[in-house]
Write an enzyme that holds these catalytic residues in place. Structure first.
Site, PDB file in Angstrom:
ATOM      1  N   HIS A 211      27.967  33.680  50.649  1.00  0.00           N
ATOM      2  CA  HIS A 211      27.291  34.706  51.118  1.00  0.00           C
ATOM      3  C   HIS A 211      27.298  34.590  52.884  1.00  0.00           C
ATOM      4  CE1 HIS A 211      23.894  37.402  51.868  1.00  0.00           C
ATOM      5  NE2 HIS A 211      23.210  36.564  52.571  1.00  0.00           N
TER       6      HIS A 211
ATOM      7  N   CYS B 245      20.347  42.514  50.262  1.00  0.00           N
ATOM      8  CA  CYS B 245      21.640  42.082  50.385  1.00  0.00           C
ATOM      9  C   CYS B 245      22.149  41.456  49.145  1.00  0.00           C
ATOM     10  CB  CYS B 245      21.729  41.009  51.583  1.00  0.00           C
ATOM     11  SG  CYS B 245      20.834  41.500  52.827  1.00  0.00           S
TER      12      CYS B 245
ATOM     13  N   HIS C  39      28.100  42.127  57.738  1.00  0.00           N
ATOM     14  CA  HIS C  39      27.405  41.918  56.568  1.00  0.00           C
ATOM     15  C   HIS C  39      26.974  43.309  56.151  1.00  0.00           C
ATOM     16  CE1 HIS C  39      24.545  40.921  53.963  1.00  0.00           C
ATOM     17  NE2 HIS C  39      23.689  40.045  54.553  1.00  0.00           N
TER      18      HIS C  39
END
Length: 456
Positions: free
Chosen positions: A311, A182, A351
């Site tokens: 994040h 990620c 995400h």
């Protein structure tokens, strides 16, 4: 004494963001649309489209909870379409090429085009390419198709994703793909910044790419409890129960600038979680270190930022640790009258995994350009563990569009990989100027349909 030639060669120059492009869920295909979507707190997560998979067709024996967790996501529109002629690819090669590579080509060139660099300028130049990428699910599709016997099928490695751009455009600069899950695209951004600072090149493309083509990965994340059964990333909210998966392509081109007033990237840092509760668990101390290191690299203090793009996955463990890290590294010594806004685009788009870092960076850039902090679209009731971690009046978690102060005019963006590689970047807006060019050119091309995705 005069500085040595070596020291002069590595003195960090200003890095200007000169061209941007994106392809994101909700038919977001340009910066203006992205800005409008996040400003209005649009929810761009929907049920999985039929062209990908149907949750009802999941393997037998899956628990109902797992089935719910794979039913939603942020998906881009018409990912199977590509104009192969624009990039001098045959239909046969394009059909056997990972659509992630095709989007990297399309939107990477669009970012170059937005900064005014066309093929003639790029051919033979030292421009660099850095790609954040996560998986090659297309290889599994190819293996079950006649296309798997194509001579082109072997060119779907992660390393080729960046190489295709340099090959097609004839560029000789630094070229690398980054797979840190990620955090991949923000780690790619850090590498590009260092290449520019060390004068390895004058211009560098950064792009993050992620497509979800098979439900197997989503099933694995669902079984592990990483994704949300409600299908949303409830970042900082008491409902936080996992994240919604997302995809897209986000790109920008950076160049060195001799003018200190130019807007753009000012500093970055990459670190590792090291020891934590488990391999995938975040480490607050490491997050504090990466925040401080990025500010130090930018030669800035804790009071010089107005906005942080979190994040912010929306997990019970991750959100409080990120909030606590921000509180310890930045808010603890920040003036009480200097508020810091904290938002996350994952509440809008899901995400984006390997594209999340650059998507967050573009969102931050737009917020600084407009002087406004986007709302946290899924925030209704603050997670008490987040509130306990903050214990600060200097942090604002906006639930509606909020004006930023004229000064400070900088912000940071965080991106954390589940394997432990974490990154943070700092942007600054020049006083009186926008962060990004007023006109963001879009690549306009004829598209043809390739049948593999619908067939799959």
């Amino acid at each position: 004494h005069e500085p040595s030639a070596r020291m002069a060669a590595i003195e960090p120059p200003r890095l200007a963001i000169c061209g941007t492009n994106c392809r994101l869920p909700g038919r977001v295909n340009e910066m203006a649309t992205l800005g409008s979507a996040v400003s209005a707190a649009y929810d761009m997560v929907f049920e999985v489209p039929a062209s990908r998979w149907y949750a009802g067709d999941s393997p037998a024996g899956l628990e109902l909870d797992v089935t719910r967790r794979i039913g939603y996501g942020g998906f881009v529109d018409a990912a199977q379409l590509f104009d192969h002629g624009t990039f001098h690819m045959s239909h046969a090669e394009a059909s056997a090429t990972d659509p992630q590579q095709r989007l990297v080509l399309e939107h990477g060139y669009a970012a170059f085009h937005a900064m005014g660099s066309h093929r003639g300028v790029l051919l033979g130049s030292g421009a660099g390419v850095a790609v954040g990428i996560y998986a090659t699910e297309f290889a599994h599709i190819l293996a079950q198709s006649p296309l798997g016997r194509s001579v082109y099928a072997s060119a779907n490695a992660l390393s080729v994703a960046c190489g295709r751009v340099s090959f097609v455009l004839g560029m000789h600069g630094p070229c690398a793909s980054f797979e840190t899950a990620c955090s991949a695209s923000l780690v790619a951004c850090h590498s590009a910044a260092r290449a520019l600072q060390h004068r390895e090149c004058d211009t560098h493309l950064v792009i993050g790419i992620n497509l979800m083509l098979l439900q197997a990965s989503s099933i694995g994340m669902a079984i592990a409890g990483m994704t949300s059964p409600t299908g949303r990333s409830h970042t900082f909210d008491s409902r936080a129960d996992g994240f919604a998966r997302g995809e897209g392509a986000s790109a920008f081109a950076m160049s060195r600038s001799s003018c200190g007033a130019d807007p753009g990237m000012r500093g970055s840092a990459v670190r590792q979680d090291g020891r934590s509760a488990s391999l995938t668990a975040p480490n607050g101390q490491a997050q504090q270190q990466v925040l401080r290191a990025a500010l130090s690299d930018a030669d800035m203090t804790v009071d010089e930022t107005a906005l942080n793009e979190a994040h912010g996955t929306g997990t019970k463990l991750g959100d409080p640790i990120e909030a606590g890290s921000l509180a310890a590294a930045i808010l603890a010594t920040r003036r009480d009258d200097n508020a810091l806004a904290f938002s996350s685009v994952k509440g809008n788009l899901g995400h984006g995994e390997s594209t999340a870092g650059v998507t967050g960076l573009l969102t931050l850039a737009h917020g600084l350009e407009r002087g406004r902090a986007a709302p946290n679209p899924q925030l209704r009731s603050l997670n008490p563990h987040v509130g306990s971690a903050l214990r600060s009046r200097t942090l604002v978690l906006p639930t509606q569009l909020a004006d930023l102060p004229a000064v400070p005019n900088a912000g940071g963006v965080s991106s954390f990989g589940y394997s432990g590689t974490i990154a943070h970047a700092v942007l600054r807006r020049a006083a009186g100027d926008g962060m990004l060019p007023a006109l963001v050119a879009q690549l306009v091309c004829r598209r043809i349909a390739l049948p593999w995705l619908d067939a799959a």
